[in-house]
Design a protein around this motif. Structure first.
Motif, PDB file in Angstrom:
ATOM      1  N   MET A   1       0.671  -1.052  -0.344  1.00 26.98           N
ATOM      2  CA  MET A   1       0.571  -0.025   0.011  1.00 26.98           C
ATOM      3  C   MET A   1       0.734   1.227  -0.140  1.00 26.98           C
ATOM      4  O   MET A   1       0.546   2.497  -0.993  1.00 26.98           O
ATOM      5  N   GLY A   2       1.921   1.750   0.641  1.00 24.48           N
ATOM      6  CA  GLY A   2       2.340   2.224   0.868  1.00 24.48           C
ATOM      7  C   GLY A   2       1.454   3.488   1.582  1.00 24.48           C
ATOM      8  O   GLY A   2       1.214   3.367   2.115  1.00 24.48           O
ATOM      9  N   GLY A   3       2.002   5.037   1.284  1.00 24.89           N
ATOM     10  CA  GLY A   3       1.835   6.380   1.949  1.00 24.89           C
ATOM     11  C   GLY A   3       2.010   6.739   2.852  1.00 24.89           C
ATOM     12  O   GLY A   3       1.142   7.244   4.366  1.00 24.89           O
ATOM     13  N   THR A   4       3.318   5.475   4.321  1.00 28.09           N
ATOM     14  CA  THR A   4       3.070   5.631   5.522  1.00 28.09           C
ATOM     15  C   THR A   4       4.588   7.053   5.798  1.00 28.09           C
ATOM     16  O   THR A   4       4.873   7.114   4.594  1.00 28.09           O
ATOM     17  N   ILE A   5       3.879   7.697   6.485  1.00 29.17           N
ATOM     18  CA  ILE A   5       4.498   9.544   6.487  1.00 29.17           C
ATOM     19  C   ILE A   5       5.981   8.639   7.345  1.00 29.17           C
ATOM     20  O   ILE A   5       5.355   7.655   7.675  1.00 29.17           O
TER      21      ILE A   5
END
Length: 112
Positions: free
Chosen positions: A104-108
């Motif tokens: 998914m990714g999108g982690t800050i």
């Protein structure tokens, strides 16, 4: 002699980067020990490459922009005031989080 181009035109404060100075005319008939590059107030030996190129290894230097000058007689330096920049390297102390979702990714991510 003049030098309209220098590659690279900056390096880290650690130095020891080979810099090529383009321009000239540079003399191949120099006596050993007469070709130098000066970064600010620090002189280092130069290496003749061709009538249009010489090379010097940058010395360790404090951060900032300094004039780069050359001499072909070991005494009289150019007055070109070509600006060479020494910069601090970035240092990463920590990364948070150290893992995240693979698909998914999108982690800050925080980098300190």
């Amino acid at each position: 002699e003049t030098f309209p181009a220098v590659d690279p035109s900056s390096c880290s404060t650690a130095g020891n980067v080979s810099v090529t100075i383009f321009g000239g005319p540079f003399l191949s008939s120099l006596q050993p020990g007469n070709l130098f590059c000066k970064f600010g107030r620090i002189s280092v030996p130069g290496l003749f490459v061709s009538s249009s190129q010489i090379q010097c290894n940058t010395p360790p230097h404090a951060a900032g922009s300094y004039p780069l000058e050359i001499t072909q007689n070991g005494q009289d330096y150019t007055q070109s005031r070509y600006s060479f920049r020494f910069y601090h390297e970035c240092t990463i102390h920590s990364i948070y989080p150290v893992t995240g979702p693979a698909i998914m990714g999108g982690t800050i991510v925080r980098i300190l």
